[in-house]
Design a protein around this motif. Structure first.
Motif, PDB file in Angstrom:
ATOM      1  N   PRO A 121       0.847  -1.491   0.152  1.00 44.17           N
ATOM      2  CA  PRO A 121       0.015   0.082   0.199  1.00 44.17           C
ATOM      3  C   PRO A 121       1.295   1.304  -0.314  1.00 44.17           C
ATOM      4  O   PRO A 121       1.969   1.572   0.178  1.00 44.17           O
ATOM      5  N   GLY A 122       0.513   1.987  -0.846  1.00 42.84           N
ATOM      6  CA  GLY A 122       0.671   3.864  -0.595  1.00 42.84           C
ATOM      7  C   GLY A 122       1.985   3.724  -1.709  1.00 42.84           C
ATOM      8  O   GLY A 122       2.815   4.654  -1.077  1.00 42.84           O
ATOM      9  N   CYS A 123       2.251   2.393  -2.728  1.00 46.46           N
ATOM     10  CA  CYS A 123       3.272   2.743  -3.839  1.00 46.46           C
ATOM     11  C   CYS A 123       3.041   3.273  -4.931  1.00 46.46           C
ATOM     12  O   CYS A 123       4.151   3.209  -5.991  1.00 46.46           O
ATOM     13  N   ASN A 124       1.815   3.910  -4.628  1.00 40.57           N
ATOM     14  CA  ASN A 124       1.980   4.224  -6.433  1.00 40.57           C
ATOM     15  C   ASN A 124       2.359   5.481  -6.905  1.00 40.57           C
ATOM     16  O   ASN A 124       2.737   5.785  -7.960  1.00 40.57           O
ATOM     17  N   ARG A 125       2.858   6.398  -5.653  1.00 38.80           N
ATOM     18  CA  ARG A 125       3.614   7.084  -6.448  1.00 38.80           C
ATOM     19  C   ARG A 125       5.311   7.432  -6.725  1.00 38.80           C
ATOM     20  O   ARG A 125       5.968   7.961  -7.683  1.00 38.80           O
ATOM     21  N   ILE A 126       5.681   6.303  -6.224  1.00 38.40           N
ATOM     22  CA  ILE A 126       6.764   6.009  -6.214  1.00 38.40           C
ATOM     23  C   ILE A 126       7.528   5.187  -7.753  1.00 38.40           C
ATOM     24  O   ILE A 126       6.749   4.476  -7.887  1.00 38.40           O
ATOM     25  N   THR A 127       8.377   5.688  -8.275  1.00 40.12           N
ATOM     26  CA  THR A 127       8.808   5.237  -9.710  1.00 40.12           C
ATOM     27  C   THR A 127      10.014   4.781  -9.403  1.00 40.12           C
ATOM     28  O   THR A 127      11.207   5.267  -8.809  1.00 40.12           O
ATOM     29  N   GLY A 128      10.461   3.635 -10.203  1.00 40.32           N
ATOM     30  CA  GLY A 128      12.337   3.263 -10.098  1.00 40.32           C
ATOM     31  C   GLY A 128      11.954   2.221  -9.076  1.00 40.32           C
ATOM     32  O   GLY A 128      11.033   2.051  -8.050  1.00 40.32           O
ATOM     33  N   LYS A 129      12.068   1.339  -9.334  1.00 40.25           N
ATOM     34  CA  LYS A 129      13.396   0.087  -8.410  1.00 40.25           C
ATOM     35  C   LYS A 129      13.455   0.257  -7.159  1.00 40.25           C
ATOM     36  O   LYS A 129      12.967  -0.929  -6.878  1.00 40.25           O
ATOM     37  N   ALA A 130      14.646   1.315  -7.210  1.00 38.33           N
ATOM     38  CA  ALA A 130      15.830   1.128  -5.911  1.00 38.33           C
ATOM     39  C   ALA A 130      14.436   2.025  -4.627  1.00 38.33           C
ATOM     40  O   ALA A 130      14.610   0.969  -3.758  1.00 38.33           O
ATOM     41  N   GLY A 131      13.458   2.910  -5.301  1.00 37.15           N
ATOM     42  CA  GLY A 131      11.998   2.966  -4.179  1.00 37.15           C
ATOM     43  C   GLY A 131      12.005   2.038  -3.953  1.00 37.15           C
ATOM     44  O   GLY A 131      11.304   1.716  -3.188  1.00 37.15           O
ATOM     45  N   MET A 132      11.065   1.006  -5.141  1.00 33.77           N
ATOM     46  CA  MET A 132       9.541  -0.081  -4.294  1.00 33.77           C
ATOM     47  C   MET A 132      10.218  -1.064  -3.922  1.00 33.77           C
ATOM     48  O   MET A 132       9.929  -1.545  -2.670  1.00 33.77           O
ATOM     49  N   LEU A 133      11.787  -1.311  -4.063  1.00 35.15           N
ATOM     50  CA  LEU A 133      12.442  -2.146  -3.095  1.00 35.15           C
ATOM     51  C   LEU A 133      12.404  -1.645  -1.742  1.00 35.15           C
ATOM     52  O   LEU A 133      12.243  -2.426  -1.027  1.00 35.15           O
ATOM     53  N   ASP A 134      12.959  -0.628  -1.535  1.00 31.21           N
ATOM     54  CA  ASP A 134      13.247   0.021  -0.136  1.00 31.21           C
ATOM     55  C   ASP A 134      11.397  -0.359   0.096  1.00 31.21           C
ATOM     56  O   ASP A 134      11.108  -1.000   1.833  1.00 31.21           O
ATOM     57  N   GLU A 135      10.399   0.177  -0.189  1.00 30.52           N
ATOM     58  CA  GLU A 135       9.417   0.265   0.609  1.00 30.52           C
ATOM     59  C   GLU A 135       8.926  -1.188   0.641  1.00 30.52           C
ATOM     60  O   GLU A 135       8.704  -1.613   1.764  1.00 30.52           O
ATOM     61  N   ILE A 136       9.377  -2.421  -0.460  1.00 30.76           N
ATOM     62  CA  ILE A 136       8.952  -3.543  -0.117  1.00 30.76           C
ATOM     63  C   ILE A 136       9.525  -4.357   1.428  1.00 30.76           C
ATOM     64  O   ILE A 136       9.047  -4.741   1.899  1.00 30.76           O
ATOM     65  N   ILE A 137      11.144  -3.843   1.228  1.00 32.32           N
ATOM     66  CA  ILE A 137      11.780  -3.749   2.426  1.00 32.32           C
ATOM     67  C   ILE A 137      11.200  -4.253   3.865  1.00 32.32           C
ATOM     68  O   ILE A 137      10.609  -4.043   4.316  1.00 32.32           O
ATOM     69  N   ASN A 138      10.635  -2.476   3.586  1.00 32.45           N
ATOM     70  CA  ASN A 138      10.117  -1.800   4.713  1.00 32.45           C
ATOM     71  C   ASN A 138       8.898  -2.415   4.949  1.00 32.45           C
ATOM     72  O   ASN A 138       8.190  -3.005   6.185  1.00 32.45           O
ATOM     73  N   VAL A 148       7.819  -5.820   4.416  1.00 35.78           N
ATOM     74  CA  VAL A 148       7.772  -7.279   4.906  1.00 35.78           C
ATOM     75  C   VAL A 148       8.442  -7.140   6.268  1.00 35.78           C
ATOM     76  O   VAL A 148       7.751  -7.599   7.352  1.00 35.78           O
ATOM     77  N   GLN A 149       9.030  -6.468   6.395  1.00 36.54           N
ATOM     78  CA  GLN A 149       9.789  -5.974   7.873  1.00 36.54           C
ATOM     79  C   GLN A 149       8.493  -5.801   9.092  1.00 36.54           C
ATOM     80  O   GLN A 149       8.325  -6.247   9.990  1.00 36.54           O
ATOM     81  N   SER A 150       7.943  -5.072   8.838  1.00 42.60           N
ATOM     82  CA  SER A 150       7.147  -4.740   8.978  1.00 42.60           C
ATOM     83  C   SER A 150       5.676  -5.850   9.305  1.00 42.60           C
ATOM     84  O   SER A 150       5.409  -5.780  10.518  1.00 42.60           O
ATOM     85  N   LEU A 151       5.549  -5.945   8.366  1.00 46.30           N
ATOM     86  CA  LEU A 151       4.286  -7.100   8.607  1.00 46.30           C
ATOM     87  C   LEU A 151       5.210  -8.567   9.108  1.00 46.30           C
ATOM     88  O   LEU A 151       4.018  -8.830  10.477  1.00 46.30           O
ATOM     89  N   GLN A 152       6.222  -8.169   9.314  1.00 50.93           N
ATOM     90  CA  GLN A 152       6.769  -9.629  10.563  1.00 50.93           C
ATOM     91  C   GLN A 152       6.795  -9.377  11.386  1.00 50.93           C
ATOM     92  O   GLN A 152       6.559  -9.888  12.438  1.00 50.93           O
ATOM     93  N   LYS A 153       7.425  -8.168  11.853  1.00 50.15           N
ATOM     94  CA  LYS A 153       7.261  -7.444  13.599  1.00 50.15           C
ATOM     95  C   LYS A 153       5.954  -7.738  13.847  1.00 50.15           C
ATOM     96  O   LYS A 153       5.702  -7.848  14.685  1.00 50.15           O
ATOM     97  N   GLN A 154       4.827  -7.133  12.653  1.00 41.23           N
ATOM     98  CA  GLN A 154       2.876  -7.229  13.330  1.00 41.23           C
ATOM     99  C   GLN A 154       2.925  -8.781  14.053  1.00 41.23           C
ATOM    100  O   GLN A 154       2.341  -8.782  15.118  1.00 41.23           O
ATOM    101  N   VAL A 155       3.890  -9.635  12.896  1.00 43.12           N
ATOM    102  CA  VAL A 155       3.160 -10.904  13.667  1.00 43.12           C
ATOM    103  C   VAL A 155       3.747 -11.341  14.922  1.00 43.12           C
ATOM    104  O   VAL A 155       3.117 -11.715  15.883  1.00 43.12           O
ATOM    105  N   GLU A 156       5.116 -10.944  14.832  1.00 42.23           N
ATOM    106  CA  GLU A 156       5.744 -10.971  15.937  1.00 42.23           C
ATOM    107  C   GLU A 156       5.445 -10.166  17.641  1.00 42.23           C
ATOM    108  O   GLU A 156       5.266 -11.190  18.637  1.00 42.23           O
ATOM    109  N   PHE A 157       4.668  -9.354  16.807  1.00 38.54           N
ATOM    110  CA  PHE A 157       4.169  -8.602  18.239  1.00 38.54           C
ATOM    111  C   PHE A 157       2.409  -8.722  18.888  1.00 38.54           C
ATOM    112  O   PHE A 157       2.182  -9.785  19.724  1.00 38.54           O
ATOM    113  N   LEU A 158       2.279  -9.649  17.770  1.00 37.34           N
ATOM    114  CA  LEU A 158       0.572 -10.410  17.710  1.00 37.34           C
ATOM    115  C   LEU A 158       0.668 -12.059  18.372  1.00 37.34           C
ATOM    116  O   LEU A 158       0.163 -11.876  19.545  1.00 37.34           O
TER     117      LEU A 158
END
Lengths: 338, 160
Positions: free
Chosen positions: A185-202, A204-214
């Motif tokens: 979510p929230g990746c519509n404005r980002i163009t370019g592979k590098a920015g997109m990859l950063d968003e994706i990494i963030n 995935v990390q946030s999802l994993q943290k949420q699973v841990e927290f839950l």
């Protein structure tokens, strides 16, 4: 000029249709002239290239001829070319040997591409056809043989096998990045592979943290869940797999994988409750409702059958959630030992 | 293990090759597996510490995710392998596992690819193209897991 316009304005009613016709005719004649130009261009090109071109090494790329034949407007333009170049050949990504056609192929193809493009700039009808044609290229070429991916070089791009493979790889990667862009979510404005990859990494990390927290939260609040429903849940899973298999057209699972252990309780249960009738009709399989009956009878002991049916309906609607257990288990404070 | 009983049911005989697997089935399967594992954890070890329980719950969450995804996805296979290996090593006699690290050269990948590889399970052995595909399905399953976890907590807090 003014005289013409005045005359046209006086007889507008009759001239409108006439003017439309004239425009159409003008377009037709213009297209014909374009095709004739194309004829001449091809002829000139072929003549010049025959004299100039020298055969290259064995790694020449050969392109498909049939694509050109499919274009209706350019049909008349290409037959002399096809006769020159010989049998239609498709390029292989890992091609090692060259075919026995004339060596003029690739160069003439590029030239033809260029003339194609020139005409595209002029006529709109042919432009639409050409765009379809170029979109079809890769699709059609990829469906022919299973082990190789056939790619066509576009105008202005290198025809080396390595660069073509690179291009295919890049296109695959960009397609997947677009799909990921829809997921995160929230990746519509980002163009370019590098920015997109950063968003994706963030993400995935946030999802994993949420699973841990839950999971931590669930671990701390356990003592409230005061029941042992292990077997019950086994049955539930089996019924769900079966009902998922039975629901027509949604899932392609076969019913042979039904676990037979879920039927071991069928012998003890004979009476069919009337409230189960709609469930039975829904499941379409006579052997499925047995475990459901068993479960239902279990809950009947504690007088909560109506809730159970309603909640089973929820499951069959594939909207499974934990609300299923609310009315039955916690409210009645059941301790079920099966 | 309880999971083995339903292993046949999860293996889809017609795997979908596209990027969008049929998630309706896997959502319910995921929920069911997690529920079962959760209750097993609760009933089996009431006296264990919170840390241990948290770890086992997290493992159960990942296991349910991987089991629901089945064997079609590389990350689910990697997760199951990891869990299975963990169980075996702790229980039975310790065998020395020699892991051979195969260096694979990859053409011009962006710098974040390594980070992504460390995040997605089983990502070290894949090329960038497949890595992106695995990331997509992994994100789908993780978000489904998070949504379920939130519902569970809401239920535990507000059972009425």
């Amino acid at each position: 000029m003014l005289h013409c316009m005045a005359s046209s304005s006086t007889s507008t009613s009759t001239s409108t249709s006439f003017s439309y016709l004239s425009v159409f005719e003008r377009q037709k004649t213009w297209l014909k002239s374009q095709q004739q130009q194309q004829h001449q261009a091809n002829y000139l090109i072929n003549e010049s290239l025959n004299s100039l071109y020298q055969p290259s090494d064995s790694h020449t790329m050969h392109y498909q001829q049939e694509h050109y034949d499919q274009l209706p407007s350019l049909n008349s333009g290409w037959p002399d070319l096809s006769s020159l170049t010989g049998d239609p050949v498709s390029k292989k990504r890992k091609a090692e040997t060259s075919r026995s056609s004339s060596p003029n192929n690739n160069v003439t193809e590029e030239e033809c591409n260029k003339t194609e493009k020139r005409i595209k700039g002029n006529a709109e009808i042919t432009a639409a056809l050409l765009s379809n044609h170029q979109d079809k290229k890769i699709k059609e070429s990829s469906t022919q043989k299973s082990d190789y991916i056939h790619v066509r070089a576009r105008r202005g791009q290198a025809t080396d096998s390595h660069s073509l493979a690179e291009r295919v790889r890049r296109e695959k990667i960009s397609a997947r990045m677009r799909y990921l862009q829809d997921l995160v979510p929230g990746c519509n404005r980002i163009t370019g592979k590098a920015g997109m990859l950063d968003e994706i990494i963030n993400y995935v990390q946030s999802l994993q943290k949420q699973v841990e927290f839950l999971s931590m939260k669930l671990a701390t609040m356990n003592p409230r869940l005061d029941f042992s429903v292990g077997n019950l849940i086994d049955k539930e899973i089996n019924t769900m797999t079966m009902s998922n298999m039975i629901l027509p057209g949604i899932i392609g699972m076969s019913s042979e994988v039904v676990d037979p252990s879920c039927f071991q309780f069928s012998s003890s249960q004979h009476g069919m409750n009337s409230s189960n009738a709609d469930l039975l009709q829904r499941t379409e399989n006579s052997s499925v409702p047995m475990p459901e009956q068993f479960l239902d009878s279990c809950f009947n002991i504690h007088g909560a059958s109506s809730n159970w049916n309603a909640d089973l309906n929820c499951i069959h609607d594939l909207g499974y959630s934990f609300q299923f257990y609310q009315g039955n288990v916690i409210a009645n404070n059941l301790k079920m030992d099966i | 293990m309880h999971f083995n009983k339903c292993s046949e049911a999860t293996r889809n005989p017609n795997p979908t090759p596209d990027l969008n697997p049929n998630l309706n089935v896997s959502k319910t399967m995921q929920a069911a597996y997690f529920l079962r594992a959760f209750t097993v954890i609760n009933s089996a070890s009431p006296t264990s510490s919170t840390m241990q329980r948290r770890r086992s719950i997290r493992r159960a969450a990942y296991a349910s995710m991987a089991r629901a995804a089945g064997n079609r996805r590389a990350w689910s296979r990697a997760v199951l392998r990891r869990l299975h290996r963990g169980v075996c090593l702790s229980s039975s006699a310790r065998r020395v596992v020699i892991r051979r690290r195969i260096r694979v050269s990859r053409p011009r990948e962006p710098g974040q690819a390594d980070v992504l590889r460390s995040l997605v399970p089983g990502g070290k052995a894949m090329d960038f193209c497949n890595l992106l595909e695995e990331t997509a399905t992994y994100i789908q399953c993780l978000s489904a897991q998070v949504r379920r976890g939130r519902k569970d907590i809401r239920w535990v807090y507000y059972p009425g």
